[in-house]
Design a protein around this motif. Structure first.
Motif, PDB file in Angstrom:
ATOM      1  N   THR A 134      15.452 -19.858  37.101  1.00 17.13           N
ATOM      2  CA  THR A 134      16.852 -20.266  37.058  1.00 17.13           C
ATOM      3  C   THR A 134      17.746 -19.132  37.537  1.00 17.13           C
ATOM      4  O   THR A 134      18.680 -19.354  38.311  1.00 17.13           O
ATOM      5  CB  THR A 134      17.250 -20.701  35.628  1.00 17.13           C
ATOM      6  OG1 THR A 134      16.397 -21.777  35.228  1.00 17.13           O
ATOM      7  CG2 THR A 134      18.695 -21.143  35.562  1.00 17.13           C
ATOM      8  N   ALA A 135      17.457 -17.912  37.099  1.00 21.90           N
ATOM      9  CA  ALA A 135      18.237 -16.751  37.541  1.00 21.90           C
ATOM     10  C   ALA A 135      18.153 -16.594  39.056  1.00 21.90           C
ATOM     11  O   ALA A 135      19.168 -16.335  39.716  1.00 21.90           O
ATOM     12  CB  ALA A 135      17.747 -15.490  36.832  1.00 21.90           C
ATOM     13  N   ALA A 136      16.959 -16.761  39.599  1.00 19.76           N
ATOM     14  CA  ALA A 136      16.800 -16.651  41.054  1.00 19.76           C
ATOM     15  C   ALA A 136      17.575 -17.756  41.769  1.00 19.76           C
ATOM     16  O   ALA A 136      18.239 -17.505  42.778  1.00 19.76           O
ATOM     17  CB  ALA A 136      15.320 -16.710  41.429  1.00 19.76           C
ATOM     18  N   ALA A 137      17.521 -18.978  41.239  1.00 16.30           N
ATOM     19  CA  ALA A 137      18.221 -20.099  41.870  1.00 16.30           C
ATOM     20  C   ALA A 137      19.739 -19.930  41.794  1.00 16.30           C
ATOM     21  O   ALA A 137      20.453 -20.312  42.715  1.00 16.30           O
ATOM     22  CB  ALA A 137      17.815 -21.410  41.212  1.00 16.30           C
ATOM     23  N   MET A 138      20.232 -19.353  40.704  1.00 19.61           N
ATOM     24  CA  MET A 138      21.671 -19.159  40.529  1.00 19.61           C
ATOM     25  C   MET A 138      22.166 -17.856  41.140  1.00 19.61           C
ATOM     26  O   MET A 138      23.371 -17.657  41.272  1.00 19.61           O
ATOM     27  CB  MET A 138      22.026 -19.185  39.040  1.00 19.61           C
ATOM     28  CG  MET A 138      21.893 -20.542  38.392  1.00 19.61           C
ATOM     29  SD  MET A 138      22.225 -20.517  36.607  1.00 19.61           S
ATOM     30  CE  MET A 138      23.941 -19.973  36.550  1.00 19.61           C
ATOM     31  N   GLY A 139      21.243 -16.947  41.472  1.00 22.49           N
ATOM     32  CA  GLY A 139      21.641 -15.664  42.026  1.00 22.49           C
ATOM     33  C   GLY A 139      22.276 -14.756  40.993  1.00 22.49           C
ATOM     34  O   GLY A 139      23.277 -14.095  41.267  1.00 22.49           O
ATOM     35  N   CYS A 140      21.698 -14.733  39.796  1.00 22.18           N
ATOM     36  CA  CYS A 140      22.244 -13.907  38.726  1.00 22.18           C
ATOM     37  C   CYS A 140      21.092 -13.339  37.898  1.00 22.18           C
ATOM     38  O   CYS A 140      19.923 -13.560  38.213  1.00 22.18           O
ATOM     39  CB  CYS A 140      23.190 -14.729  37.842  1.00 22.18           C
ATOM     40  SG  CYS A 140      22.383 -16.091  36.985  1.00 22.18           S
ATOM     41  N   SER A 141      21.415 -12.627  36.831  1.00 24.75           N
ATOM     42  CA  SER A 141      20.387 -12.032  35.985  1.00 24.75           C
ATOM     43  C   SER A 141      19.871 -13.037  34.956  1.00 24.75           C
ATOM     44  O   SER A 141      20.525 -14.044  34.667  1.00 24.75           O
ATOM     45  CB  SER A 141      20.945 -10.812  35.253  1.00 24.75           C
ATOM     46  OG  SER A 141      21.873 -11.237  34.272  1.00 24.75           O
ATOM     47  N   VAL A 142      18.717 -12.734  34.380  1.00 24.36           N
ATOM     48  CA  VAL A 142      18.143 -13.573  33.334  1.00 24.36           C
ATOM     49  C   VAL A 142      19.082 -13.603  32.126  1.00 24.36           C
ATOM     50  O   VAL A 142      19.256 -14.644  31.490  1.00 24.36           O
ATOM     51  CB  VAL A 142      16.733 -13.075  32.936  1.00 24.36           C
ATOM     52  CG1 VAL A 142      16.218 -13.794  31.708  1.00 24.36           C
ATOM     53  CG2 VAL A 142      15.761 -13.262  34.102  1.00 24.36           C
ATOM     54  N   GLY A 143      19.705 -12.483  31.823  1.00 27.41           N
ATOM     55  CA  GLY A 143      20.649 -12.426  30.705  1.00 27.41           C
ATOM     56  C   GLY A 143      21.826 -13.376  30.907  1.00 27.41           C
ATOM     57  O   GLY A 143      22.288 -14.017  29.963  1.00 27.41           O
ATOM     58  N   THR A 144      22.301 -13.473  32.142  1.00 26.97           N
ATOM     59  CA  THR A 144      23.394 -14.399  32.441  1.00 26.97           C
ATOM     60  C   THR A 144      22.935 -15.832  32.231  1.00 26.97           C
ATOM     61  O   THR A 144      23.662 -16.653  31.668  1.00 26.97           O
ATOM     62  CB  THR A 144      23.898 -14.188  33.877  1.00 26.97           C
ATOM     63  OG1 THR A 144      24.393 -12.858  33.999  1.00 26.97           O
ATOM     64  CG2 THR A 144      24.995 -15.179  34.236  1.00 26.97           C
ATOM     65  N   VAL A 145      21.718 -16.140  32.662  1.00 26.78           N
ATOM     66  CA  VAL A 145      21.173 -17.486  32.459  1.00 26.78           C
ATOM     67  C   VAL A 145      21.121 -17.798  30.963  1.00 26.78           C
ATOM     68  O   VAL A 145      21.546 -18.865  30.522  1.00 26.78           O
ATOM     69  CB  VAL A 145      19.776 -17.636  33.092  1.00 26.78           C
ATOM     70  CG1 VAL A 145      19.098 -18.916  32.642  1.00 26.78           C
ATOM     71  CG2 VAL A 145      19.870 -17.575  34.606  1.00 26.78           C
ATOM     72  N   LYS A 146      20.606 -16.846  30.181  1.00 25.88           N
ATOM     73  CA  LYS A 146      20.493 -17.070  28.741  1.00 25.88           C
ATOM     74  C   LYS A 146      21.857 -17.322  28.109  1.00 25.88           C
ATOM     75  O   LYS A 146      22.019 -18.253  27.315  1.00 25.88           O
ATOM     76  CB  LYS A 146      19.826 -15.867  28.070  1.00 25.88           C
ATOM     77  CG  LYS A 146      18.351 -15.735  28.378  1.00 25.88           C
ATOM     78  CD  LYS A 146      17.788 -14.499  27.700  1.00 25.88           C
ATOM     79  CE  LYS A 146      16.321 -14.307  27.987  1.00 25.88           C
ATOM     80  NZ  LYS A 146      15.766 -13.133  27.306  1.00 25.88           N
ATOM     81  N   SER A 147      22.832 -16.495  28.443  1.00 25.67           N
ATOM     82  CA  SER A 147      24.145 -16.646  27.821  1.00 25.67           C
ATOM     83  C   SER A 147      24.846 -17.913  28.296  1.00 25.67           C
ATOM     84  O   SER A 147      25.448 -18.636  27.487  1.00 25.67           O
ATOM     85  CB  SER A 147      25.016 -15.416  28.071  1.00 25.67           C
ATOM     86  OG  SER A 147      25.335 -15.287  29.437  1.00 25.67           O
ATOM     87  N   GLN A 148      24.773 -18.215  29.591  1.00 27.43           N
ATOM     88  CA  GLN A 148      25.429 -19.416  30.102  1.00 27.43           C
ATOM     89  C   GLN A 148      24.773 -20.680  29.557  1.00 27.43           C
ATOM     90  O   GLN A 148      25.461 -21.641  29.188  1.00 27.43           O
ATOM     91  CB  GLN A 148      25.415 -19.431  31.633  1.00 27.43           C
ATOM     92  CG  GLN A 148      26.254 -18.349  32.277  1.00 27.43           C
ATOM     93  CD  GLN A 148      27.728 -18.504  31.965  1.00 27.43           C
ATOM     94  OE1 GLN A 148      28.303 -19.578  32.070  1.00 27.43           O
ATOM     95  NE2 GLN A 148      28.354 -17.411  31.553  1.00 27.43           N
ATOM     96  N   ALA A 149      23.448 -20.691  29.481  1.00 28.31           N
ATOM     97  CA  ALA A 149      22.739 -21.851  28.932  1.00 28.31           C
ATOM     98  C   ALA A 149      23.056 -22.017  27.448  1.00 28.31           C
ATOM     99  O   ALA A 149      23.284 -23.138  26.979  1.00 28.31           O
ATOM    100  CB  ALA A 149      21.233 -21.721  29.156  1.00 28.31           C
ATOM    101  N   ALA A 150      23.093 -20.916  26.705  1.00 26.57           N
ATOM    102  CA  ALA A 150      23.397 -20.993  25.267  1.00 26.57           C
ATOM    103  C   ALA A 150      24.802 -21.530  25.040  1.00 26.57           C
ATOM    104  O   ALA A 150      25.017 -22.398  24.178  1.00 26.57           O
ATOM    105  CB  ALA A 150      23.238 -19.618  24.624  1.00 26.57           C
TER     106      ALA A 150
END
Length: 172
Positions: A134-150
């Motif tokens: 997801t981070a790769a698809a969105m072009g962001c960090s894994v931490g950003t994915v975690k926070s945005q998904a949460a």
């Protein structure tokens, strides 16, 4: 040149035939309505066709084009061409035991999420990508994915509690 172009076009047509429904599903969840989703997929496929030599040689051509869909969706918000989703959804059978009204409420709630939260939720939970993918698809960090998904799931849970749903974003 003619035979090469014909083979290239046929290869692209085959790709579109196999990837359309998955691309459309992702675009629908991002855009919130059928017409916006169709526009997103069409724009992404236009870009993919123009760069087909790069796309077809990528490790995963579907992931490459899915990323184009995500980028096109993000561009809409940067250009402030926000379209508001309609409240009437196309008739589709609900999965066994699912209430179609619950689905409509959840899709409406998904449409209220900010673009990055919506992308994170759609890619993680509907596309079933890992946090890294997801981070790769969105072009962001894994931490950003975690926070945005949460954050997105918290908002969806708030909407779902109004109708008594309990199965949004279960533990992974």
């Amino acid at each position: 040149m003619g035979a090469h172009k014909t083979a290239r076009d046929e290869e692209f047509r085959t790709f579109v035939g196999s990837a359309w429904s998955r691309l459309f599903r992702t675009a629908y969840l991002l855009a919130g309505d059928r017409h916006g989703a169709e526009d997103l997929v069409q724009q992404a496929l236009e870009r993919a066709y123009a760069a087909w030599n790069r796309v077809r040689t990528a490790d995963d051509p579907y992931a490459y084009v899915r990323r184009i869909v995500i980028n096109e969706h993000a561009r809409r918000f940067r250009r402030r061409l926000v379209e508001y989703p309609v409240t009437v959804f196309p008739d589709r059978p609900a999965p066994d035991g699912a209430d179609p009204d619950d689905r409509a409420v959840l899709l409406a709630a998904l449409a209220t999420l900010p673009p990055r939260q919506r992308q994170a939720v759609v890619l993680r939970y509907w596309e079933d990508l890992s946090e890294t993918q997801t981070a790769a698809a969105m072009g962001c960090s894994v931490g950003t994915v975690k926070s945005q998904a949460a954050r997105g799931l918290a908002k969806l849970r708030g909407a779902s509690s109004l109708i008594g749903l309990t199965s949004i974003g279960g533990a992974r």
